[in-house]
Scaffold this motif. Structure first.
Motif: not given
Length: 181
Positions: A2, A4, A17
């Motif tokens: 992920n 961001q 993950k």
């Protein structure tokens, strides 16, 4: 992974993950395809590693010559990792983002060129690894003092207990530092 953006444009928080079971855990610390799809660097020229004890502060470091983008992570233990926008033309100039990185959470921070970098060790010991996009150039290295009041970084350490190198203790202030255009 992920990926961001943080409150500082260009500085990315990367959370892998994590696959855990009774044996332990596994995760990717870098993935060419994931980085390329996000427009992040896929070519590294150097890997660095340090081990530091609790209350060690390293930084705020950057290079004016041969500026480096950095992908940083804690391999074990925990650190408070800080990126400072040192681009004079940026609307976020002088602002910072602080993120806890640990061997357990696996999080990484992408810090592009034009930013200063520092970290504080929060645990008894921490291993810290980082990939960089350009070679180290001692002639281009600059340091801003870690506790510059103009930066207002909320370091969770009493200043008298911080363990800081002479170079870091005697860094420039943001006001007097040579920064990026």
């Amino acid at each position: 992974m992920n990926i961001q953006e943080t409150s500082l444009p260009g500085v990315m928080l990367i959370t892998p993950k994590i696959h855990s079971d009774n044996r332990g855990a596994f995760w990717e610390t870098w993935n060419h395809q994931a980085f390329e799809s996000e427009g992040l660097p896929c070519t590294w020229v150097q890997d660095n590693f340090s081990i530091s004890k609790k209350n060690v502060v390293r930084g705020i470091h950057y290079q004016i010559l041969n500026p480096q983008g950095k992908l940083v992570r804690a391999t074990h233990g925990a650190v408070l990792d800080v990126a400072v926008d040192l681009r004079k033309s940026s609307p976020c100039f002088g602002e910072h983002v602080a993120v806890e990185l640990s061997g357990e959470n696996g999080r990484m921070l992408w810090i592009p060129e034009g930013f200063g970098h520092a970290f504080l060790v929060l645990t008894e010991v921490a291993g810290f690894a980082y990939k960089v996009t350009d070679s180290y150039n001692p002639n281009g290295e600059r340091t801003i003092v870690w506790n510059d009041p103009d930066l207002a970084i909320a370091w969770p350490v009493v200043p008298e207990e911080a363990i800081v190198s002479d170079k870091d203790a005697n860094g420039a202030t943001l006001e007097t530092a040579e920064v990026f255009a």
